[in-house]
Scaffold this motif. Structure first.
Motif, PDB file in Angstrom:
ATOM      1  N   GLN A   1       0.853  -1.180   0.000  1.00  0.00           N
ATOM      2  CA  GLN A   1       0.000   0.000   0.000  1.00  0.00           C
ATOM      3  C   GLN A   1       0.891   1.231   0.000  1.00  0.00           C
ATOM      4  O   GLN A   1       1.704   1.419   0.896  1.00  0.00           O
ATOM      5  N   LEU A   2       0.766   2.050  -1.024  1.00  0.00           N
ATOM      6  CA  LEU A   2       1.652   3.204  -1.124  1.00  0.00           C
ATOM      7  C   LEU A   2       1.336   4.262  -0.078  1.00  0.00           C
ATOM      8  O   LEU A   2       2.063   5.244   0.054  1.00  0.00           O
ATOM      9  N   THR A   3       0.247   4.074   0.650  1.00  0.00           N
ATOM     10  CA  THR A   3      -0.064   4.997   1.740  1.00  0.00           C
ATOM     11  C   THR A   3       0.720   4.645   2.998  1.00  0.00           C
ATOM     12  O   THR A   3       0.747   5.410   3.948  1.00  0.00           O
ATOM     13  N   SER A   4       1.349   3.461   2.982  1.00  0.00           N
ATOM     14  CA  SER A   4       2.144   3.071   4.145  1.00  0.00           C
ATOM     15  C   SER A   4       3.488   3.788   4.117  1.00  0.00           C
ATOM     16  O   SER A   4       3.841   4.463   3.150  1.00  0.00           O
ATOM     17  N   SER A   5       4.248   3.648   5.176  1.00  0.00           N
ATOM     18  CA  SER A   5       5.531   4.335   5.274  1.00  0.00           C
ATOM     19  C   SER A   5       6.514   3.784   4.253  1.00  0.00           C
ATOM     20  O   SER A   5       6.617   2.566   4.057  1.00  0.00           O
ATOM     21  N   ALA A   6       7.222   4.675   3.572  1.00  0.00           N
ATOM     22  CA  ALA A   6       8.218   4.253   2.601  1.00  0.00           C
ATOM     23  C   ALA A   6       9.397   3.607   3.318  1.00  0.00           C
ATOM     24  O   ALA A   6       9.809   4.040   4.395  1.00  0.00           O
ATOM     25  N   ALA A   7       9.945   2.560   2.698  1.00  0.00           N
ATOM     26  CA  ALA A   7      11.105   1.907   3.300  1.00  0.00           C
ATOM     27  C   ALA A   7      12.375   2.702   3.068  1.00  0.00           C
ATOM     28  O   ALA A   7      13.292   2.686   3.884  1.00  0.00           O
ATOM     29  N   HIS A   8      12.422   3.418   1.923  1.00  0.00           N
ATOM     30  CA  HIS A   8      13.623   4.196   1.629  1.00  0.00           C
ATOM     31  C   HIS A   8      13.289   5.284   0.615  1.00  0.00           C
ATOM     32  O   HIS A   8      12.553   5.048  -0.342  1.00  0.00           O
ATOM     33  N   LYS A   9      13.858   6.468   0.829  1.00  0.00           N
ATOM     34  CA  LYS A   9      13.707   7.577  -0.103  1.00  0.00           C
ATOM     35  C   LYS A   9      15.090   7.957  -0.623  1.00  0.00           C
ATOM     36  O   LYS A   9      16.001   8.244   0.152  1.00  0.00           O
ATOM     37  N   TYR A  10      15.226   7.926  -1.945  1.00  0.00           N
ATOM     38  CA  TYR A  10      16.500   8.273  -2.568  1.00  0.00           C
ATOM     39  C   TYR A  10      16.632   9.790  -2.714  1.00  0.00           C
ATOM     40  O   TYR A  10      15.639  10.512  -2.735  1.00  0.00           O
ATOM     41  N   ARG A  11      17.864  10.248  -2.850  1.00  0.00           N
ATOM     42  CA  ARG A  11      18.110  11.676  -2.954  1.00  0.00           C
ATOM     43  C   ARG A  11      17.479  12.290  -4.190  1.00  0.00           C
ATOM     44  O   ARG A  11      17.147  13.476  -4.201  1.00  0.00           O
ATOM     45  N   ASP A  12      17.352  11.498  -5.254  1.00  0.00           N
ATOM     46  CA  ASP A  12      16.784  12.044  -6.489  1.00  0.00           C
ATOM     47  C   ASP A  12      15.260  12.057  -6.478  1.00  0.00           C
ATOM     48  O   ASP A  12      14.636  12.467  -7.450  1.00  0.00           O
ATOM     49  N   GLY A  13      14.645  11.597  -5.371  1.00  0.00           N
ATOM     50  CA  GLY A  13      13.201  11.624  -5.255  1.00  0.00           C
ATOM     51  C   GLY A  13      12.518  10.299  -5.429  1.00  0.00           C
ATOM     52  O   GLY A  13      11.304  10.177  -5.194  1.00  0.00           O
ATOM     53  N   ALA A  14      13.242   9.251  -5.859  1.00  0.00           N
ATOM     54  CA  ALA A  14      12.643   7.927  -5.987  1.00  0.00           C
ATOM     55  C   ALA A  14      12.298   7.388  -4.597  1.00  0.00           C
ATOM     56  O   ALA A  14      13.006   7.642  -3.623  1.00  0.00           O
TER      57      ALA A  14
ATOM     58  N   TYR B   1      11.091   3.851  -2.437  1.00  0.00           N
ATOM     59  CA  TYR B   1      10.957   2.391  -2.469  1.00  0.00           C
ATOM     60  C   TYR B   1      10.060   1.920  -1.333  1.00  0.00           C
ATOM     61  O   TYR B   1      10.197   2.358  -0.185  1.00  0.00           O
ATOM     62  N   TYR B   2       9.134   1.019  -1.663  1.00  0.00           N
ATOM     63  CA  TYR B   2       8.231   0.408  -0.692  1.00  0.00           C
ATOM     64  C   TYR B   2       8.496  -1.091  -0.679  1.00  0.00           C
ATOM     65  O   TYR B   2       8.418  -1.757  -1.719  1.00  0.00           O
ATOM     66  N   GLY B   3       8.807  -1.623   0.478  1.00  0.00           N
ATOM     67  CA  GLY B   3       9.119  -3.042   0.608  1.00  0.00           C
ATOM     68  C   GLY B   3      10.276  -3.227   1.556  1.00  0.00           C
ATOM     69  O   GLY B   3      10.765  -2.266   2.167  1.00  0.00           O
ATOM     70  N   LYS B   4      10.748  -4.448   1.676  1.00  0.00           N
ATOM     71  CA  LYS B   4      11.868  -4.707   2.573  1.00  0.00           C
ATOM     72  C   LYS B   4      13.145  -4.102   1.997  1.00  0.00           C
ATOM     73  O   LYS B   4      13.436  -4.236   0.805  1.00  0.00           O
ATOM     74  N   PHE B   5      13.905  -3.428   2.847  1.00  0.00           N
ATOM     75  CA  PHE B   5      15.109  -2.728   2.426  1.00  0.00           C
ATOM     76  C   PHE B   5      16.231  -3.093   3.383  1.00  0.00           C
ATOM     77  O   PHE B   5      16.058  -3.040   4.604  1.00  0.00           O
ATOM     78  N   ALA B   6      17.378  -3.502   2.834  1.00  0.00           N
ATOM     79  CA  ALA B   6      18.481  -3.923   3.700  1.00  0.00           C
ATOM     80  C   ALA B   6      19.811  -3.654   3.012  1.00  0.00           C
ATOM     81  O   ALA B   6      19.928  -3.779   1.782  1.00  0.00           O
ATOM     82  N   ASP B   7      20.808  -3.275   3.802  1.00  0.00           N
ATOM     83  CA  ASP B   7      22.163  -3.045   3.292  1.00  0.00           C
ATOM     84  C   ASP B   7      22.182  -2.015   2.157  1.00  0.00           C
ATOM     85  O   ASP B   7      22.923  -2.156   1.169  1.00  0.00           O
ATOM     86  N   GLY B   8      21.331  -0.996   2.265  1.00  0.00           N
ATOM     87  CA  GLY B   8      21.328   0.084   1.298  1.00  0.00           C
ATOM     88  C   GLY B   8      20.691  -0.237  -0.042  1.00  0.00           C
ATOM     89  O   GLY B   8      20.891   0.499  -1.017  1.00  0.00           O
ATOM     90  N   LYS B   9      19.889  -1.303  -0.092  1.00  0.00           N
ATOM     91  CA  LYS B   9      19.248  -1.667  -1.352  1.00  0.00           C
ATOM     92  C   LYS B   9      17.995  -2.501  -1.064  1.00  0.00           C
ATOM     93  O   LYS B   9      17.831  -3.025   0.051  1.00  0.00           O
ATOM     94  N   PRO B  10      17.098  -2.616  -2.061  1.00  0.00           N
ATOM     95  CA  PRO B  10      15.921  -3.465  -1.859  1.00  0.00           C
ATOM     96  C   PRO B  10      16.331  -4.895  -1.549  1.00  0.00           C
ATOM     97  O   PRO B  10      17.231  -5.456  -2.195  1.00  0.00           O
ATOM     98  N   ALA B  11      15.696  -5.468  -0.548  1.00  0.00           N
ATOM     99  CA  ALA B  11      15.987  -6.852  -0.192  1.00  0.00           C
ATOM    100  C   ALA B  11      15.348  -7.797  -1.202  1.00  0.00           C
ATOM    101  O   ALA B  11      14.436  -7.428  -1.935  1.00  0.00           O
ATOM    102  N   ASP B  12      15.835  -9.041  -1.248  1.00  0.00           N
ATOM    103  CA  ASP B  12      15.271 -10.039  -2.146  1.00  0.00           C
ATOM    104  C   ASP B  12      13.789 -10.233  -1.836  1.00  0.00           C
ATOM    105  O   ASP B  12      13.385 -10.326  -0.667  1.00  0.00           O
TER     106      ASP B  12
END
Length: 385
Positions: A249-262, A264-275
């Protein structure tokens, strides 16, 4: 049976396939998005099979059992369904333009939004259809079809332009009016020709006018066809990926926000989307929903562009790679193999004007033609637009 290779089973022929169906009566074959362009499937027992979004363009299914089959949004223009049993099947949103339904049992089908433009219904059983104003019955035709009028006097012969469509539009929903599919004797001309049960009345001119926007797909001969006119079974391709629904659900908290504005929603680990599955929304409005591996788009996914284009299929290291569908903003599409973000390998391009071309593509183009997938360079860095 989740890992059953149904295409491999089809390659062994109708006798082997039908015996397998007899031995496994509770299994409903999953042939969703299967690429069966021009295949010869005469006499196959496909009852209750899932053929949603399957490519059956120019396929031969004469005498096949498709009762209660799921054919929603399938591509079946110019398919030969002569004497096939489609009773109770769901053809909603499918494209059956110029298909042959002669002598077929089409009782109690669901056909909301289905394109039947220029299809032939000679001798077919058409009782108790479920249609809607977007069902395209433009220029449907049929001869020697028996119709019971209000006086219940049978009438036969070629229908005047628009007349058959008007009669189909008025098919009753009263199940008592239908000839039970199991009781229709295809060898008995009286039962066969009287299977279309309708009530006479005024032509549904408004309905036909509303459906004129639907287009039929009229494929040209495939570059992969054999001299006999059918595609080799070894050329068939099963599209492994369905359109990915929202993984989060994109209304949920973002897992990571990139400096360029992108974002990511989902599991995030070690500076990148998790498998696993995730969603990336780019500042341009482009969006990816699907699987990740080692921080890259890999596996099945859907990439939606802000200009309306879309890719549904396999990814490898952020690129379109494997089997998939590339949809242009105008609705034209390529279905087949991809390599490094380009159409590459066996595939079919379907045009809006009703034609299609198949062959072995190289670097985004079909050799010896001016046809291109119009794909361009779609290499998109993980965190950019």
């Amino acid at each position: 049976m989740a890992d059953m290779d149904f295409l491999a089973l089809i390659e062994q022929g109708a006798e082997h396939w039908n015996q397998w169906r007899t031995d496994h009566p509770t299994v409903q074959p999953d042939l969703r998005t299967a690429y069966l362009f021009g295949q010869v499937l005469d006499g196959f027992n496909l009852s209750e099979a899932n053929l949603e979004r399957a490519c059956l363009i120019s396929a031969s299914l004469r005498g096949a059992n498709l009762s209660n089959a799921h054919l929603q949004a399938s591509y079946a223009s110019k398919a030969d369904l002569g004497a096939a049993n489609l009773s109770g099947a769901d053809l909603s949103l499918g494209n059956f333009g110029e298909a042959n339904f002669s002598e077929a049992n089409l009782a109690s089908i669901r056909a909301g939004g289905t394109n039947f433009a220029h299809a032939c219904f000679t001798g077919a059983a058409l009782a108790n259809w479920q249609i809607d104003p977007m069902t395209n019955l433009q220029a449907v035709r049929g001869s020697h079809v028996y119709v019971k009028s209000q006086q219940r006097q049978p009438r036969r012969g070629q229908f005047r332009p628009g007349e058959l469509a008007a009669l189909i539009a008025q098919l009753p929903v009263d199940q008592s009016e239908a000839t039970p599919p199991a009781l229709i004797n295809r060898q008995d001309p009286v039962q066969r020709r009287s299977a279309l049960i309708v009530t006479g009345g005024t032509a549904a001119i408004a309905l036909i006018a509303m459906t004129a926007t639907f287009r039929s797909i009229r494929p040209n001969p495939s570059a992969n066809q054999t001299p006999a006119g059918s595609v080799r079974l070894s050329d068939s391709v099963a599209l492994p990926c369905e359109e990915t629904s929202l993984t989060t659900q994109l209304t949920s908290s973002a897992a990571h926000k990139y400096r360029d504005g992108a974002i990511y929603y989902g599991k995030f680990a070690d500076g990148k989307p998790a498998d696993g599955k995730g969603t990336m929304v780019y500042p341009s409005g482009n969006r990816y929903d699907g699987e990740y591996e080692n921080g890259y788009r890999s596996g099945c996914g859907t990439f939606t562009f802000n200009n309306g284009r879309k890719y549904i299929g396999q990814f490898e290291a952020d690129q379109f790679h494997g089997q998939g569908t590339w949809i242009l903003e105008n609705g034209e599409r390529y279905i087949g193999a991809f390599k490094n973000n380009r159409c590459s390998g066996k595939g079919t391009f379907i045009f809006l004007n009703g034609s299609s071309k198949s062959g072995t593509w190289e670097e985004g183009s079909l050799p010896n033609s001016d046809l291109s997938c119009d794909q361009g360079d779609l290499s998109l860095p993980l965190s950019s637009n």
